[in-house]
Design a protein around this motif. Sequence first.
Motif, PDB file in Angstrom:
ATOM      1  N   ARG A   1      20.721  28.720  55.687  1.00  0.00           N
ATOM      2  CA  ARG A   1      19.604  29.625  56.243  1.00  0.00           C
ATOM      3  C   ARG A   1      18.482  29.609  55.029  1.00  0.00           C
ATOM      4  N   ILE A   2      18.951  29.702  53.872  1.00  0.00           N
ATOM      5  CA  ILE A   2      17.783  29.421  52.739  1.00  0.00           C
ATOM      6  C   ILE A   2      17.261  28.181  52.618  1.00  0.00           C
ATOM      7  N   LEU A   3      17.877  27.076  52.870  1.00  0.00           N
ATOM      8  CA  LEU A   3      17.340  25.792  52.920  1.00  0.00           C
ATOM      9  C   LEU A   3      16.609  25.586  54.032  1.00  0.00           C
ATOM     10  N   ASN A   4      16.939  25.942  55.119  1.00  0.00           N
ATOM     11  CA  ASN A   4      16.038  25.930  56.438  1.00  0.00           C
ATOM     12  C   ASN A   4      14.701  26.597  56.292  1.00  0.00           C
ATOM     13  N   SER A   5      14.985  27.699  55.564  1.00  0.00           N
ATOM     14  CA  SER A   5      13.778  28.426  55.701  1.00  0.00           C
ATOM     15  C   SER A   5      12.618  27.976  54.610  1.00  0.00           C
ATOM     16  N   GLY A   6      13.182  27.493  53.423  1.00  0.00           N
ATOM     17  CA  GLY A   6      12.639  26.742  52.421  1.00  0.00           C
ATOM     18  C   GLY A   6      12.032  25.558  52.918  1.00  0.00           C
ATOM     19  N   PHE A   7      12.441  24.809  53.684  1.00  0.00           N
ATOM     20  CA  PHE A   7      11.923  23.604  54.322  1.00  0.00           C
ATOM     21  C   PHE A   7      11.204  23.833  55.244  1.00  0.00           C
ATOM     22  N   ALA A   8      11.002  24.894  55.978  1.00  0.00           N
ATOM     23  CA  ALA A   8      10.143  25.435  57.057  1.00  0.00           C
ATOM     24  C   ALA A   8       8.893  25.673  56.344  1.00  0.00           C
TER      25      ALA A   8
ATOM     26  N   ASP B   1      11.231  19.776  45.441  1.00  0.00           N
ATOM     27  CA  ASP B   1      12.087  19.135  44.304  1.00  0.00           C
ATOM     28  C   ASP B   1      12.977  20.199  44.040  1.00  0.00           C
ATOM     29  N   ALA B   2      12.932  21.583  43.836  1.00  0.00           N
ATOM     30  CA  ALA B   2      13.726  22.549  43.555  1.00  0.00           C
ATOM     31  C   ALA B   2      14.462  22.857  44.824  1.00  0.00           C
ATOM     32  N   LEU B   3      14.197  22.555  45.863  1.00  0.00           N
ATOM     33  CA  LEU B   3      14.911  22.743  47.495  1.00  0.00           C
ATOM     34  C   LEU B   3      16.090  21.593  47.209  1.00  0.00           C
ATOM     35  N   LYS B   4      15.490  20.386  46.990  1.00  0.00           N
ATOM     36  CA  LYS B   4      16.521  19.551  46.772  1.00  0.00           C
ATOM     37  C   LYS B   4      17.461  19.316  45.832  1.00  0.00           C
ATOM     38  N   SER B   5      17.145  20.053  44.523  1.00  0.00           N
ATOM     39  CA  SER B   5      18.006  20.222  43.401  1.00  0.00           C
ATOM     40  C   SER B   5      19.141  21.158  43.956  1.00  0.00           C
ATOM     41  N   PHE B   6      18.688  22.391  44.467  1.00  0.00           N
ATOM     42  CA  PHE B   6      19.567  23.232  44.996  1.00  0.00           C
ATOM     43  C   PHE B   6      20.518  22.988  46.185  1.00  0.00           C
ATOM     44  N   ALA B   7      20.120  22.002  47.093  1.00  0.00           N
ATOM     45  CA  ALA B   7      20.896  21.573  48.251  1.00  0.00           C
ATOM     46  C   ALA B   7      22.178  20.541  47.499  1.00  0.00           C
TER      47      ALA B   7
END
Length: 105
Positions: free
Chosen positions: A36-43, A50-56
């Motif tokens: 859910r966090i990743l989907n909302s971040g990418f949206a 870059d931070a989302l990619k690292s977190f994922a």
Amino acid sequence: DAQYAKLIALKKKVSADAGTLRVYRALVLDFLDVRRILNSGFASSTSDLDALKSFAEEEIGEFGSSISAMAATAAKIRTITCVKLKLVKKVTRLAPKCPKGYKKK
């Protein structure tokens, strides 16, 4: 998606042991929360990709090891047959023991 499929495939096996099932449910909830966090971040248009990619990548590694550990635990779940006179009970757990008065068949 592959990790989620592996996680869902483990559900039937781990549901036989209450303690393992609690850990499994917590893992699924954590997995869905991260998704859910990743989907909302990418949206979001203001997210740092870059931070989302690292977190994922970090979460994928953690879930990979958690799912492997859960699969190893699920493989240790055993079923035994217990008998008392004509009554037969099957007990499925990590460390199955016959109920009081029953003997292992």
